[in-house]
Scaffold this motif. Sequence first.
Motif, PDB file in Angstrom:
ATOM      1  N   GLU A  86       4.334  16.505  36.885  1.00 52.46           N
ATOM      2  CA  GLU A  86       5.690  16.320  37.419  1.00 52.46           C
ATOM      3  C   GLU A  86       6.548  15.543  36.429  1.00 52.46           C
ATOM      4  OE1 GLU A  86       5.052  14.364  41.098  1.00 52.46           O
ATOM      5  OE2 GLU A  86       4.233  16.143  42.133  1.00 52.46           O
ATOM      6  N   LEU A  87       5.935  14.531  35.809  1.00 49.34           N
ATOM      7  CA  LEU A  87       6.663  13.742  34.812  1.00 49.34           C
ATOM      8  C   LEU A  87       6.954  14.565  33.563  1.00 49.34           C
ATOM      9  CD1 LEU A  87       4.675  10.395  35.197  1.00 49.34           C
ATOM     10  CD2 LEU A  87       6.984  10.885  36.058  1.00 49.34           C
ATOM     11  N   LEU A  88       6.050  15.504  33.255  1.00 55.56           N
ATOM     12  CA  LEU A  88       6.275  16.387  32.115  1.00 55.56           C
ATOM     13  C   LEU A  88       7.534  17.232  32.326  1.00 55.56           C
ATOM     14  CD1 LEU A  88       5.188  17.512  29.410  1.00 55.56           C
ATOM     15  CD2 LEU A  88       3.832  19.143  30.742  1.00 55.56           C
ATOM     16  N   ASP A  89       7.751  17.659  33.570  1.00 55.82           N
ATOM     17  CA  ASP A  89       8.969  18.412  33.871  1.00 55.82           C
ATOM     18  C   ASP A  89      10.210  17.555  33.644  1.00 55.82           C
ATOM     19  OD1 ASP A  89       7.494  20.636  34.543  1.00 55.82           O
ATOM     20  OD2 ASP A  89       7.419  20.162  36.683  1.00 55.82           O
ATOM     21  N   TYR A 103       5.975  17.722  24.671  1.00 57.38           N
ATOM     22  CA  TYR A 103       4.993  16.833  25.269  1.00 57.38           C
ATOM     23  C   TYR A 103       3.881  17.656  25.927  1.00 57.38           C
ATOM     24  CZ  TYR A 103       8.178  12.922  24.561  1.00 57.38           C
ATOM     25  OH  TYR A 103       8.976  11.958  23.981  1.00 57.38           O
ATOM     26  N   GLY A 104       2.765  17.000  26.156  1.00 52.45           N
ATOM     27  CA  GLY A 104       1.648  17.667  26.794  1.00 52.45           C
ATOM     28  C   GLY A 104       0.927  16.752  27.765  1.00 52.45           C
ATOM     29  N   VAL A 105       0.019  17.339  28.549  1.00 56.77           N
ATOM     30  CA  VAL A 105      -0.764  16.602  29.527  1.00 56.77           C
ATOM     31  C   VAL A 105      -2.234  16.934  29.299  1.00 56.77           C
ATOM     32  CG1 VAL A 105      -1.364  16.478  31.976  1.00 56.77           C
ATOM     33  CG2 VAL A 105       1.033  16.472  31.278  1.00 56.77           C
ATOM     34  N   ASN A 106      -3.081  15.906  29.273  1.00 56.66           N
ATOM     35  CA  ASN A 106      -4.509  16.126  29.120  1.00 56.66           C
ATOM     36  C   ASN A 106      -5.288  14.908  29.576  1.00 56.66           C
ATOM     37  OD1 ASN A 106      -6.378  18.191  28.285  1.00 56.66           O
ATOM     38  ND2 ASN A 106      -4.942  18.646  26.633  1.00 56.66           N
ATOM     39  N   VAL A 107      -6.588  15.098  29.801  1.00 53.19           N
ATOM     40  CA  VAL A 107      -7.435  14.015  30.265  1.00 53.19           C
ATOM     41  C   VAL A 107      -7.507  12.916  29.207  1.00 53.19           C
ATOM     42  CG1 VAL A 107      -9.553  15.017  29.315  1.00 53.19           C
ATOM     43  CG2 VAL A 107      -9.703  13.499  31.284  1.00 53.19           C
ATOM     44  N   ASN A 108      -7.674  11.661  29.631  1.00 49.91           N
ATOM     45  CA  ASN A 108      -7.777  10.560  28.667  1.00 49.91           C
ATOM     46  C   ASN A 108      -9.193  10.462  28.113  1.00 49.91           C
ATOM     47  OD1 ASN A 108      -9.302   9.358  30.681  1.00 49.91           O
ATOM     48  ND2 ASN A 108      -7.852   7.709  31.108  1.00 49.91           N
TER      49      ASN A 108
END
Length: 628
Positions: free
Chosen positions: A504-507, A557-562
Amino acid sequence: MLHAMRKGASGWLAKGLLLLLVASFGVWGIGGDMLTSSVGSNVIEVGDTSVSLGEFQRDYQRNLNLLSARFNTQLTQEQARQFGLAQMTINQIASRALVDEKTKSLGLSADDEAVRKMIQSQPAFQNQFQQFDRFMFEQFLARNGYSEGEYIEIVRNDITGNQLFGTLSQGVSKSPAVLVDTFYAFLAEKRTAKYIDILDSSIGFAPAPTDEELEILIKENPENYSAPEYRKVSYILLTPETIAADTEISDEDLKAEYDARKSEFDTPERRAVVQMIFENEEKAAAAFKKISEGADFAEVAMSDLQLTPSDIDLGMMSKTDLLPELQGPVFDLENGGVTQPVKTVLGWHVAKVEEIVPGEERDFNAVKDQLKKDILHGRAQELLYAQATKLEDEFAGGAKLDEAGQSLDLTVVTTDWIDASGNDRTGTPVASLPSATGLLTEAFARQVGDEVEVSETPEGGYYAVVVNEIDPAAIKPLADVKEQATQDWQSNWRHEEARKKAEELLDKLSGGETLDKIATELGLTVQTSSPVLRSGPAGELSPVARDGLFDLEPTAYGVNVNKAGNGTLLYGVADIIPADPAADQDAYTQMSEQITASMRAGILAEYENYLQKNIGISVKEELIKEYF
């Protein structure tokens, strides 16, 4: 650049660049069209060359011995199959025969003198003076199962093979600069990431799952909620310790053993020896004359033979360490003495004694305990072997384990339920289980009703084991694992919610909001990672996040596991650091050399592919599988 760059270059080239050779190197995979089944006892046919099953078996056994030596254990046939040893042997034989067929058709050959020089120049067959040592050569043949004639033909094949292939890739002396630059620019680029870490724990409350949801979780991850397989087994164990405990050794036996082995317990006199070896007596005599007139031994070695002090130093030698012709002359000298020239199979020796360490004799009482231990061990091994043979005879006659134990007065031990790790149903190790290597493994490899066999342990013991009952591995009832499954379900739920929140923050970022503003609203700090390469350590990032970083455009930007797996990263590119060959010239040069080698290998592989199709290879794969 960092050491990781070198690792990245070599690892990537090994796995990536060489992909261009996969098709051509597939030749040695022996394609399905080659696996025909021609009539006759031969298992491999290459042109006019045929290889019998017996010849294949010799090469296969040689490879098995070499592989076993590499792993410091005797591999079983099943392990050999897992290593693909039969296919490897097929490849070796086919390659050798293919080269032989082509070189013969071209009239290429290697005469005996060329073969002799090749063998004598190999370091493995040279002594400390860089001279060919016939004994070392024969030891090599014996260790590897070659006859002298077989090995000579292999060397002859290598020489003619070099004649055939040696000039094919000579035109590729250096890889194109544009190719190296392209690979280097790709592999050596570094990036840093700016990110916030949204932890799963920040989600807080998680709902309670339903039983249906827990059942789905357990079904998707059965290994986390299953009880292991349990077995009840019975075994007979024969060990040197149990046999030795019942064996008495008299003082007379100990004294007889001491007398027979007295020389073994005495430390012989040792001498520090330096020597020079000349090709003829005249030169050796001239060197001895110089030393007799006061010249330094080491200086004469340098002036006459260009040998350094380390070259002439034999170290501390006992009498038997020396060649027979040198033993008397060297050990008759006083400290500092020099021998007259002495002839051996290696030439004419002049030796000097630089230090004498006297020998030492140990009396009976000093070695009595060691003697008793050795005798007990020897007798135990004999008795163990005899007992194991009787046990095998009982089983061969149809006796069950308990019947054989009763007949030979051997203890049969029966366990309660145990798992493959030797634990009971509570997960506690069963202390009474023996540590005999292989026993537990075999107990969980056998089935109820299998014939009993006697197996030997690496420690010198024997055992026979049977399976009485098997309780198969099974998923535990929900009631038994509900607490654990609930915690796992809630952890998964939080992790998924953290990811949804990050997406959601990526949007919002795509809509123009900044990462700094989002971090402030969440009470987090924007962090910056250390520079990372495409391969190698990922630093503060997880490997998948690192991979994603190199897929991002500079403003994306991207989203992935830490890295810890307990949260989700929302990240973008902070900085791009272009590759700089001048910063690590060694890595750049290494890459250039590897690309050049790969191009050469590709040329050779394509030619080998052509030879296979032109000459033809037939392999009786099914027949080989029957035996191997």
